[in-house]
Design an enzyme around this catalytic site. Structure first.
Site, short mmCIF file in Angstrom:
data_model
loop_
_atom_site.label_atom_id
_atom_site.label_comp_id
_atom_site.label_asym_id
_atom_site.label_seq_id
_atom_site.Cartn_x
_atom_site.Cartn_y
_atom_site.Cartn_z
CG LEU A 62 1.16 -23.56 -8.03
CD1 LEU A 62 1.80 -22.42 -7.26
CD2 LEU A 62 1.23 -24.85 -7.23
CE LYS A 72 1.03 -8.25 -15.57
NZ LYS A 72 0.01 -8.79 -16.49
CB VAL A 103 -5.37 7.69 4.87
CG1 VAL A 103 -5.76 8.36 6.19
CG2 VAL A 103 -4.03 8.21 4.38
NE ARG A 182 -5.58 -16.10 9.46
CZ ARG A 182 -5.92 -14.83 9.30
NH1 ARG A 182 -7.10 -14.42 9.69
NH2 ARG A 182 -5.08 -13.99 8.74
N GLY A 188 -2.70 -6.69 11.82
CA GLY A 188 -2.98 -5.35 11.30
C GLY A 188 -3.87 -4.57 12.24
CG ASP A 264 -12.72 -3.55 13.70
OD1 ASP A 264 -12.71 -2.30 13.76
OD2 ASP A 264 -12.38 -4.19 12.68
#
Ligand code: DCP
Ligand code: MG
Ligand code: MN
Length: 341
Positions: A62, A72, A103, A182, A188, A264
């Site tokens: 890929l 890994k 934070v 989207r 978030g 925002d």
């Protein structure tokens, strides 16, 4: 098919999870931004892969998965764990740095500084003197900020925000961009992009002389109205074109129990709005791809303009853009619906 939306269920979620953890570690603790980007890119490539990855070799085929990451993946698939991650989990310093860096208001450098001073918990962090007001708000709402916002709540916040925006000036229009646009099932934060037909990047007076943009105070007015309605509860920063703060659902199913959410609000000139809409809808990976593609084709693309680049790196005038699709056209790309980005 290139450009089609990735499969909803990720059959390689466990592999992506460990790659994302390594990405976070590189960003916050070891501060190797290139390694961070490499893990993120590999994770995204694997998340988009429709079938189960059964070996590092298969992953390496890929785009964005290299030799080291393939190794890994082999270790993870054969042992069910990863030595490097086990070591990271066992290291109290990196644990504390990651906690503090999670934070709002604390970057990796600040996190490192506090940990070097012996701070390891958020309780200890809250007792430190000299925290900025942003950091205090980040600490106060840390618990809520850690949670993703369900889409139906974003729908409600969107409605409340838009009602206030049009109350301030009915000519203002806005859109929620980011993951919400989207089509994500959770977000978030809330990314609002706002514009006004008479707010443009350049103003010419009758003699054609360019004057400073007007409407500079309109965002502050919107924010003040949001605060008055107790929709916005905290301000992290407020400039002429960008507000960062905290909002709360005023119509939460249980009265007064809306969670505190990061919001925002950006106020953009009408002539540059499609470019901002494209940029703030993301994804960030698509933005990177499009900027790279632009450079390859001799353009310069950002959230304000797309410009042709001259021979000696001089930039031409901004090309006319009336909608997002114009940008895809300039870059000779198939138009992607927000849900495909
Ligand atoms: N963006 C970007 N590069 C960044 C940060 C942001 O291109 N480093 C753009 C693309 C993002 C958009 O801005 O989609 C909004 O940024 P967010 O950080 O809010 O990201 P999302 O809304 O995509 O995801 P989330 O649901 O986590 O907020
Ligand atoms: Mg967002
Ligand atoms: Mn955001």
């Amino acid at each position: 098919v290139a450009g089609t939306k990735r499969a909803k269920g990720n059959v390689n979620a466990d592999i992506c999870a460990f790659l994302n953890e390594l990405a976070d570690y590189e960003k916050n603790v070891s501060r190797h931004i290139h390694k961070h980007n490499a893990y993120r890119k590999a994770s995204r490539a694997i998340a988009a892969h429709p079938s189960r990855i059964s070996s590092g070799k298969e992953a390496k085929a890929l785009q964005g998965v290299g030799e080291k990451i393939a190794k890994k993946i082999d270790e993870f698939l054969s042992t069910g764990k990863l030595k490097k991650l086990e070591d990271i989990h066992a290291d109290p310093t990196s644990k504390a740095i990651q906690l503090i860096a999670s934070v709002v208001g604390f970057g990796p450098a600040a996190a490192r500084k506090f940990v070097d001073q012996g701070v390891t918990t958020l309780e200890e962090l809250a007792k430190q003197s000299g925290l900025t007001s942003t950091q205090r708000i980040g600490l106060k709402h840390h618990h809520d900020f850690e949670e993703r916002i369900p889409r139906d709540e974003v729908d409600r916040l969107r409605k409340q925000a838009f009602a206030i925006i049009s109350e301030v000036d009915p000519k203002l229009t806005a859109e929620v961009c980011g993951s919400y646009r989207r089509g994500a099932s959770s977000s978030g934060d809330i990314d609002i992009l706002m514009t006004h037909p008479e707010f443009t990047s350049e103003h010419k007076d009758e003699k054609g002389k360019i004057t400073k943009p007007r409407f500079a105070g309109l965002l502050a007015k919107v924010v003040a109205a949001m605060q008055k309605h107790k929709f916005v509860t905290d301000s992290l920063s407020c400039g002429q074109t960008k507000f960062m703060g905290v909002c709360r659902d005023r119509e939460a199913p249980k009265a007064g129990e809306g969670k505190y959410r990061r919001i925002d609000v950006r106020f953009w000139p009408a002539d540059q709005y499609p470019l901002a809409l494209l940029y703030f809808t993301g994804s960030d990976e698509l933005n990177k791809d499009m900027r790279r593609k632009a450079i390859d084709l001799g353009f310069h693309l950002n959230e304000y303009a797309i410009r042709p680049m001259g021979e000696k790196g001089t930039m031409g005038d901004a090309l006319p853009v009336t909608c997002e699709k114009d940008v895809f056209d300039y870059l000779d790309m198939k138009y992607l619906e927000p849900s495909e980005r």
